[in-house]
Design an enzyme around this catalytic site. Sequence first.
Site, PDB file in Angstrom:
ATOM      1  N   PRO A 155       0.820  -1.222   0.000  1.00 21.07           N
ATOM      2  CA  PRO A 155       0.000   0.000   0.000  1.00 21.07           C
ATOM      3  C   PRO A 155       0.851   1.268   0.000  1.00 21.07           C
ATOM      4  CG  PRO A 155      -0.075  -1.084   2.144  1.00 21.07           C
ATOM      5  CD  PRO A 155       0.606  -2.028   1.216  1.00 21.07           C
ATOM      6  N   GLU A 161       2.656  -6.618   8.936  1.00 23.32           N
ATOM      7  CA  GLU A 161       2.901  -5.176   8.922  1.00 23.32           C
ATOM      8  C   GLU A 161       3.789  -4.758   7.753  1.00 23.32           C
ATOM      9  OE1 GLU A 161       1.545  -2.777  10.937  1.00 23.32           O
ATOM     10  OE2 GLU A 161       0.283  -4.478  11.487  1.00 23.32           O
ATOM     11  N   ARG A 200      -3.154  -9.449 -20.173  1.00 20.55           N
ATOM     12  CA  ARG A 200      -4.108  -9.169 -21.247  1.00 20.55           C
ATOM     13  C   ARG A 200      -3.537  -8.208 -22.289  1.00 20.55           C
ATOM     14  NH1 ARG A 200      -7.696  -5.284 -21.175  1.00 20.55           N
ATOM     15  NH2 ARG A 200      -9.438  -6.711 -21.505  1.00 20.55           N
ATOM     16  N   ASP A 252      -9.686  -0.246 -24.484  1.00 22.03           N
ATOM     17  CA  ASP A 252     -10.067  -0.286 -23.078  1.00 22.03           C
ATOM     18  C   ASP A 252     -10.058   1.103 -22.444  1.00 22.03           C
ATOM     19  OD1 ASP A 252     -10.495  -2.974 -22.935  1.00 22.03           O
ATOM     20  OD2 ASP A 252      -8.498  -3.466 -22.195  1.00 22.03           O
TER      21      ASP A 252
END
Length: 229
Positions: free
Chosen positions: A93, A120, A158, A173
Amino acid sequence: MRIDIVTLFPEICRAPLSESILKRAQEKGIVALHIHNLRDWTTDKHHIVDDAPFGGGQGMVMKPEPIFAAVENLRNPESRIEHRGSKVILMSPAGRRFDQEMARQLSQESQLIVLCGHYEGVDHRVIEHLVDLEISIGDYVLTNGAIAAVVLVDAIVRLLPGALGHEQSASDDSFSGGLLEAPHYTRPAEFLGWKVPEVLLSGNHAEIAEWRREQAIKRTRQNRPDLLR
């Protein structure tokens, strides 16, 4: 292309990466996808991969030894011959936010080694001395990086030549041209009193292209005005 995913939860990755486009891409030899359990590179009888953080604090931190051993073992020697090294990615993150352009760039690599964080996080020496790129799939926290790794791999594979049924599909896309994709419709032409826009039934390809462009801009303005900026 070869992709190695190193995780504590290989089964989280196996099911979604064994279906649909990902399955066909592997069967056609477009990508070689390997999912590994990090515990296979531990050396103690209990297969310990984490320990308490120095300085105190909550949670556990993933140890550096098995991660370094895994990457060293998985590096593809052929990539060095081709002058395209194995790129090591950490799903975190705290990483750079993943987007379509990053997926396109990563699809040019010969090998990706994707490390999945947990607890963590990982010992920071892994980030400082081993990882080439930290990637986050969004501004939120998941239970572990295996879920994020599936998203990353799907978006990259893809884009590989031959992975999709139609080569134009990837370029059409959302995000590929800086805009969200225009709306799509199919049969029936009228459903519950709602009709398909007449221009799509006209057969005039120039007008259809212009309509789709206008709708893409409108949709982007409504849902993602930041892209227009």
